[in-house]
Every structure is written in C-alpha cells, then in structure tokens.
Design a protein around this motif. Structure first.
Motif, PDB file in Angstrom:
ATOM      1  N   ASN A 350       0.842  -1.191   0.000  1.00 51.84           N
ATOM      2  CA  ASN A 350       0.000   0.000   0.000  1.00 51.84           C
ATOM      3  C   ASN A 350       0.877   1.239   0.000  1.00 51.84           C
ATOM      4  N   PHE A 351       0.247   2.407  -0.035  1.00 56.04           N
ATOM      5  CA  PHE A 351       1.010   3.649  -0.134  1.00 56.04           C
ATOM      6  C   PHE A 351       1.868   3.887   1.109  1.00 56.04           C
ATOM      7  N   GLU A 352       1.432   3.388   2.266  1.00 56.03           N
ATOM      8  CA  GLU A 352       2.198   3.575   3.491  1.00 56.03           C
ATOM      9  C   GLU A 352       3.523   2.804   3.452  1.00 56.03           C
ATOM     10  N   ASP A 353       3.620   1.811   2.578  1.00 56.84           N
ATOM     11  CA  ASP A 353       4.853   1.019   2.481  1.00 56.84           C
ATOM     12  C   ASP A 353       5.963   1.734   1.715  1.00 56.84           C
ATOM     13  N   GLU A 354       5.629   2.792   1.005  1.00 56.55           N
ATOM     14  CA  GLU A 354       6.593   3.413   0.085  1.00 56.55           C
ATOM     15  C   GLU A 354       7.942   3.738   0.736  1.00 56.55           C
ATOM     16  N   PRO A 355       7.991   4.355   1.948  1.00 58.73           N
ATOM     17  CA  PRO A 355       9.304   4.668   2.542  1.00 58.73           C
ATOM     18  C   PRO A 355      10.157   3.433   2.812  1.00 58.73           C
ATOM     19  N   ASN A 356       9.527   2.280   2.960  1.00 59.50           N
ATOM     20  CA  ASN A 356      10.248   1.048   3.276  1.00 59.50           C
ATOM     21  C   ASN A 356      10.551   0.201   2.045  1.00 59.50           C
ATOM     22  N   LEU A 357      10.235   0.738   0.858  1.00 63.49           N
ATOM     23  CA  LEU A 357      10.469   0.003  -0.390  1.00 63.49           C
ATOM     24  C   LEU A 357      11.349   0.826  -1.333  1.00 63.49           C
ATOM     25  N   PRO A 358      12.576   1.147  -0.929  1.00 68.32           N
ATOM     26  CA  PRO A 358      13.418   2.025  -1.767  1.00 68.32           C
ATOM     27  C   PRO A 358      13.741   1.429  -3.131  1.00 68.32           C
ATOM     28  N   TYR A 359      13.952   0.115  -3.202  1.00 60.64           N
ATOM     29  CA  TYR A 359      14.286  -0.482  -4.495  1.00 60.64           C
ATOM     30  C   TYR A 359      13.076  -0.482  -5.416  1.00 60.64           C
ATOM     31  N   ALA A 364      10.177   1.950 -10.080  1.00 57.50           N
ATOM     32  CA  ALA A 364       9.139   2.762 -10.725  1.00 57.50           C
ATOM     33  C   ALA A 364       9.739   3.983 -11.415  1.00 57.50           C
ATOM     34  N   LYS A 365      10.733   4.598 -10.798  1.00 58.68           N
ATOM     35  CA  LYS A 365      11.378   5.761 -11.416  1.00 58.68           C
ATOM     36  C   LYS A 365      12.127   5.366 -12.680  1.00 58.68           C
ATOM     37  N   GLU A 366      12.753   4.202 -12.654  1.00 55.32           N
ATOM     38  CA  GLU A 366      13.480   3.751 -13.839  1.00 55.32           C
ATOM     39  C   GLU A 366      12.519   3.443 -14.982  1.00 55.32           C
ATOM     40  N   VAL A 367      11.308   2.974 -14.671  1.00 52.99           N
ATOM     41  CA  VAL A 367      10.294   2.783 -15.707  1.00 52.99           C
ATOM     42  C   VAL A 367       9.999   4.115 -16.389  1.00 52.99           C
ATOM     43  N   LEU A 368       9.836   5.181 -15.581  1.00 59.35           N
ATOM     44  CA  LEU A 368       9.523   6.495 -16.128  1.00 59.35           C
ATOM     45  C   LEU A 368      10.691   7.068 -16.930  1.00 59.35           C
ATOM     46  N   LEU A 456      -0.557  12.632 -10.027  1.00 61.14           N
ATOM     47  CA  LEU A 456      -1.449  11.479 -10.139  1.00 61.14           C
ATOM     48  C   LEU A 456      -0.741  10.319 -10.827  1.00 61.14           C
ATOM     49  N   ALA A 457       0.022  10.625 -11.887  1.00 60.05           N
ATOM     50  CA  ALA A 457       0.722   9.587 -12.635  1.00 60.05           C
ATOM     51  C   ALA A 457       1.818   8.937 -11.801  1.00 60.05           C
ATOM     52  N   GLU A 458       2.588   9.739 -11.073  1.00 61.43           N
ATOM     53  CA  GLU A 458       3.658   9.182 -10.243  1.00 61.43           C
ATOM     54  C   GLU A 458       3.088   8.326  -9.117  1.00 61.43           C
ATOM     55  N   GLN A 459       2.022   8.793  -8.521  1.00 58.82           N
ATOM     56  CA  GLN A 459       1.371   8.035  -7.459  1.00 58.82           C
ATOM     57  C   GLN A 459       0.854   6.713  -7.980  1.00 58.82           C
ATOM     58  N   GLY A 460       0.215   6.746  -9.137  1.00 62.98           N
ATOM     59  CA  GLY A 460      -0.325   5.524  -9.737  1.00 62.98           C
ATOM     60  C   GLY A 460       0.759   4.579 -10.219  1.00 62.98           C
ATOM     61  N   THR A 461       1.849   5.143 -10.749  1.00 66.90           N
ATOM     62  CA  THR A 461       2.947   4.290 -11.228  1.00 66.90           C
ATOM     63  C   THR A 461       3.581   3.528 -10.074  1.00 66.90           C
ATOM     64  N   PHE A 462       3.794   4.207  -8.959  1.00 69.72           N
ATOM     65  CA  PHE A 462       4.408   3.510  -7.815  1.00 69.72           C
ATOM     66  C   PHE A 462       3.539   2.351  -7.336  1.00 69.72           C
ATOM     67  N   ILE A 463       2.264   2.610  -7.068  1.00 67.20           N
ATOM     68  CA  ILE A 463       1.437   1.537  -6.502  1.00 67.20           C
ATOM     69  C   ILE A 463       1.238   0.412  -7.516  1.00 67.20           C
ATOM     70  N   SER A 464       1.158   0.737  -8.790  1.00 67.13           N
ATOM     71  CA  SER A 464       0.979  -0.289  -9.821  1.00 67.13           C
ATOM     72  C   SER A 464       2.224  -1.161  -9.951  1.00 67.13           C
ATOM     73  N   VAL A 465       3.393  -0.520  -9.999  1.00 62.91           N
ATOM     74  CA  VAL A 465       4.646  -1.271 -10.110  1.00 62.91           C
ATOM     75  C   VAL A 465       4.850  -2.135  -8.869  1.00 62.91           C
ATOM     76  N   ALA A 466       4.605  -1.563  -7.709  1.00 66.34           N
ATOM     77  CA  ALA A 466       4.779  -2.327  -6.469  1.00 66.34           C
ATOM     78  C   ALA A 466       3.851  -3.535  -6.429  1.00 66.34           C
ATOM     79  N   ARG A 467       2.601  -3.339  -6.794  1.00 70.29           N
ATOM     80  CA  ARG A 467       1.624  -4.435  -6.736  1.00 70.29           C
ATOM     81  C   ARG A 467       1.921  -5.504  -7.783  1.00 70.29           C
ATOM     82  N   LEU A 468       2.225  -5.083  -9.004  1.00 67.89           N
ATOM     83  CA  LEU A 468       2.491  -6.062 -10.064  1.00 67.89           C
ATOM     84  C   LEU A 468       3.746  -6.879  -9.761  1.00 67.89           C
TER      85      LEU A 468
END
Length: 548
Positions: A350-359, A364-368, A456-468
């Motif tokens: 979930n979005f709260e996990d983002e600080p603990n998922l640096p890789y 997600a940034k490398e995708v962009l 909106l795009a960055e937020q969606g890209t992170f959660i989508s990449v993390a979930r997939l």
C-alpha cells in the motif's frame, strides 16, 4: 480570367507587354525570396548550430518519416552541441538534447519560456486558446492551470489514493484469469481512475466506449502530433496551407473542431447535473463556470484533459514496465526480496509502504526514465522575448522543444542508457549520477508547463509497479516448442506518446498465498468501487467533425 488580370496589371504598369508584366512579377518574387533567405541565413549565424537550410523548405527534406527524436539526438552528437537548430520551412525549431540545457531554459527561465508558439494543427484548427495545451502564457493560462490543479493537483491526488488502490487491486484480479489481454486491463484501470475523478463514474469493462473510442482518439492524435514533412503537421511549417478552402484542399479533409469537444462537454454536463450526489471534477467546473466565464469549449477541454493527463499515458507506462520485466529478468529477484520482507504474502503493498520500499520506488522511477511516454516532452515551448543562451540567440516565439529521448539516454547521466537499472535512483549506489532536478528524470516536462497530471501519474505508477511486482512473475512468452520468445526494447509506436508495440508475455502469480490474497482483495475492491458504477449514454462516435 487570367488574361483579364494580366491586362489590368499591364495597364497599371503603364503599357508594358504581358511578357514584361510576367517578368516583373517573377523578378519581384525572386527579390522577396532573396530577401527572406538572407534573413534566414543571418539569423542562422546567431542561433545554435544545425543543418544548412535551403530556401523556403529549410531542412524539412532531411526529416525522417519515423521517430524524428532519434534523428535530433544524432544531430546533437554530429554538431557536438546539445542545443541545435532545425529549420522547418522558414521557421527555426530549437531542440534541447540534454538535461542541463532543458533545465536552464525551461525551469530556471520559466518566466520567459512558459508560452507556446503559434500552433496551427493543434491550436488554430483544433481548440485554439480554449485549451491549456495550446494556450499562450498569460492570465487565461493561469486560470486554467488553477482549475486543473483543483482537480489533480498535488494536494488533491492524495485524496484519490483509495480509489486508485482499489482499481489497481481489480487489475491484479483480472490478470489472474485473463493475462493475455493485459493491455486492455491496464487501459481500463487507468481510464477508470480518471473517469471517477472527472465524472464520478467508473469504467468496469474493457469494452466500455471510453476505452475503445477515447483512448483510440488520443493515440491517433499523438500519431499526428509529431514534427514531420507530411500532412497534417506540414501545415505548421507552411501555415498558408491551412487557409485553403476544404473543397480545393484534400489535406484539409477532417480538419476542424474535433468531435471530442462536444463529447467531453456532454460527459461533463451529464456528471455535473447528475442527481446521484457524487462529487467530481466536472461538477466543480460547472459550479465555477460563471465566476471564470468558462465557455463550453473550455469546459470541454478542462474535463477532457484528464484523459490526456492520466489514461493513455499511464497505461502506456505500465506496458513499458511489463516489457522491461521481460527484457531484464535479473532486476526482479531484488524487488521480490524487498517486497517479501516488508509486505509478505497476506496483503498487497500500500502507499504507506513506500518509505520502506526504496528499491521498488527506484524501479518505478526507472520505468519512467527508461522509455518515457511523452518522448519529446509534449508541446513546444516558446520564449516571450528574445533570449540568449551560451552566446546563441533564441528569438521570440521560437519553437523550442526538449528531446526527452536524448535527455534520458545521455551517457553522462545514464551510462548504458538502454539497460533497465533501478539502482540509478538509489543515492547510495555506485550507479547513481547527479541530475539537474531532484526527481532524476524529465518525463513530465518542465517549469510552468509541466504535465498537470504528474502527481497522479507518479502516485499511480508507484502503486501499480509495487503491486504487479509483488503479485506476479512476469516473463517472456513461450513458443510451441517451449522456447522463450524474444522481446524488442526498441519496438515502439511512432506518435508523440509512445508505447511498446504488441508483445506477448507470461504473467503468473508468484505463489498460492499471493494468489488467494489477490482474489480476496480484488473482490473487496469491486465492492468498494460499486458506488461509482453507472453508464453514460454518450458515445464519441456519435459526434461528427464540425467542418462547416
């Protein structure tokens, strides 16, 4: 008629013969041509380097039919200059091919580089000064920007996390049983998020007209909106071609106010006056329309721009993500290790996990960065006054564009640029290199013209990449003999917004526990989203081009 005209000219010329009048006209035309070409050559001496322009046509004859951004990248190397000038007819076009020049001009000089040049095809013949995309910088631009931020600005998008998360869980659920149609499911997800935000109605099926028609329309527009030497974009270099009446100019066929104008206005009006009480962006726009004196065209472009900012582009980014996973499987195990350690199998990230998922965040940034969708940074910028950069003149109103393809493939910033390497975005990694901005990429444009849907795009890209990544093992497809089918990391579409051409891949759940979690959370998400279920009566195909 021609003889009569020549006769009149002959009388005006004081009794000259027809032949002499013709010669006079030719001579006058030649003098005008010489004067104009001299202007071009004198201006060229002051501007950044580039190919030598010919009279009238400039450098158009050199422009390739496909993917001109690759050609401009090559020109920058040929002239040993990241800033080059390419003449589109009599009009100079300045291309910025490295991050530093783009940042210096578009970010640091945003006060003067935030306007648009004259745009014929996607300006005068389309939405003109009613659209934020083609609007000159000024008071009306600031109004539209304010209204757009009201819908999808940084503060607002955090409030969309729950619906974005639920729609994303539905994608995982759909991919369990129908992974072959991954493109359709990703398009449905991206379009549904912006449809809920914009119109208070979700898109529940891959056959919904907003997907089948609107995304197709956006992709077609992107295909045409590329600098070129064929119609319709040739009219940007020779605006006089747009003045011909349609009956005698076949290239003007289907040019006019796009059908999207009426369609998006109808969708917005329907949502604004719905008695279901759902809050949405269209309702806010109609409430504020009298205050800002918004026309029907402006209401249409403001509501319709959500799809341009967040549907086709977001789904294209996720298709690129899948391609990267297939082409570079070595990057997956590190992401899986991080996700298994931080998240586990009994819930999705979930979005709260983002600080603990640096890789994963770096992934997600490398995708962009790796294959940015808006490959030439969207529409051109134009300075509102003459500017001088490193001793070069960039005249007022000059088309100035950032070549994102070249910027993100610059060896100084991104060694071995075609390799997908998330470590580039980990500051303690030896693969990390300095970059002019904090994000480390220029995917969404620059300055005051940065894409309104960036947050909106960055937020969606992170959660989508993390979930997939958490949910699936994404691999190359197999042929009849069980051999992996290669993927081509350069096989992309040719439009302004690029995406991979169709390719097959295997998308399978990583383990039984994760599969059970996907099913459970998918069903819960569908229940949460049911409040947005509904159907519009409008279809874009029912609106015809206004050619009159």
């Amino acid at each position: 008629m021609a003889n009569g005209l020549l006769g009149e000219l002959q009388q005006l010329a004081g009794g000259l013969t027809v032949g002499q009048v013709v010669l006079f006209i030719l001579a006058a035309g030649f003098v005008l041509l010489v004067v104009d070409y001299t202007r071009v050559l004198l201006l060229r001496r002051k501007m950044p380097p580039g190919p030598f322009p010919l009279p009238i046509i400039g450098n158009i004859h050199l422009l390739p039919e496909r993917k001109p951004w690759i050609y401009f990248e090559q020109l920058a190397k040929e002239y040993n200059s990241p800033v080059i000038t390419f003449w589109m007819g009599r009009r100079p076009n300045v291309w910025l091919n490295d991050a530093q020049s783009a940042s210096d001009l578009f970010d640091k000089r945003a006060t003067t580089f935030s306007s648009r040049p004259r745009m014929v095809v996607f300006g005068e013949l389309a939405f003109g000064q009613s659209s934020l995309v083609s609007m000159y910088y000024g008071d009306r631009f600031r109004v539209h920007r304010k209204l757009t931020h009201m819908g999808i600005g940084l503060q607002q998008v955090r409030g969309y996390q729950q619906l974005q998360s639920d729609e994303n869980k539905v994608v995982l659920y759909d991919l369990l049983t129908d992974s072959e149609n991954y493109v359709a499911h990703l398009e449905r997800y991206a379009a549904s998020v912006v449809s809920i935000i914009g119109f208070g109605r979700r898109i529940s099926t891959v056959t919904d007209p907003i997907i089948t028609e609107v995304i197709f329309l956006m992709q077609r527009a992107a295909e045409h909106n590329v600098p070129g030497n064929s119609f319709p974009m040739i009219m940007e270099s020779f605006p006089i071609l747009a003045k011909f009446p349609r009956w005698m100019a076949p290239w003007m066929k289907n040019m006019g106010k796009p059908r999207a104008k009426n369609f998006f206005y109808a969708l917005a009006e329907e949502a604004a006056h719905s008695d279901e009480g759902k809050d949405n962006y269209a309702k806010k726009l109609f409430e504020l329309a009298p205050k800002y004196n918004l026309s029907e065209m402006e209401l249409s472009t403001l509501s319709g721009s959500l799809f341009g900012a967040g549907s086709d582009t977001s789904s294209s980014t996720l298709i690129t993500f899948l391609l990267a996973c297939c082409a570079f499987p070595g990057v997956l195990p590190k992401a899986w290790e991080e996700l298994d350690r931080v998240v586990g199998s009994h819930r999705s990230p979930n979005f709260e996990d983002e600080p603990n998922l640096p890789y994963v965040k770096a992934f997600a940034k490398e995708v962009l960065r790796w294959r940015s969708v808006a490959i030439i940074g969207g529409q051109p910028h134009a300075p509102i006054q003459d500017e001088v950069y490193k001793g070069w003149l960039i005249p007022k109103n000059t088309w100035t564009q950032g070549n994102v393809w070249a910027i993100h493939r610059n060896e100084e910033n991104f060694p071995d640029p075609d390799r997908f390497q998330p470590e580039r975005f980990l500051k303690d990694s030896p693969h990390h290199n300095p970059f002019p901005n904090e994000r480390g990429y220029m995917t969404f444009g620059w300055g005051r013209r940065v894409c309104a849907g960036q947050a909106l795009a960055e937020q969606g890209t992170f959660i989508s990449v993390a979930r997939l990544l958490w949910a699936f093992n994404i691999r190359k497809a197999l042929d009849e003999l069980g051999n992996e089918i290669p993927v081509d990391i350069f096989d992309y579409t040719d439009g302004l917004n690029i995406r991979p051409n169709p390719f097959k891949c295997r998308i399978t759940p990583r383990n039984a526990e994760i599969k059970a979690t996907i099913e459970r959370e998918g069903k819960e998400a569908l229940d949460n989203l049911s409040i947005y279920n509904g159907e519009t009566k409008f279809r874009i195909s029912t609106y015809h081009l206004e050619n009159q």
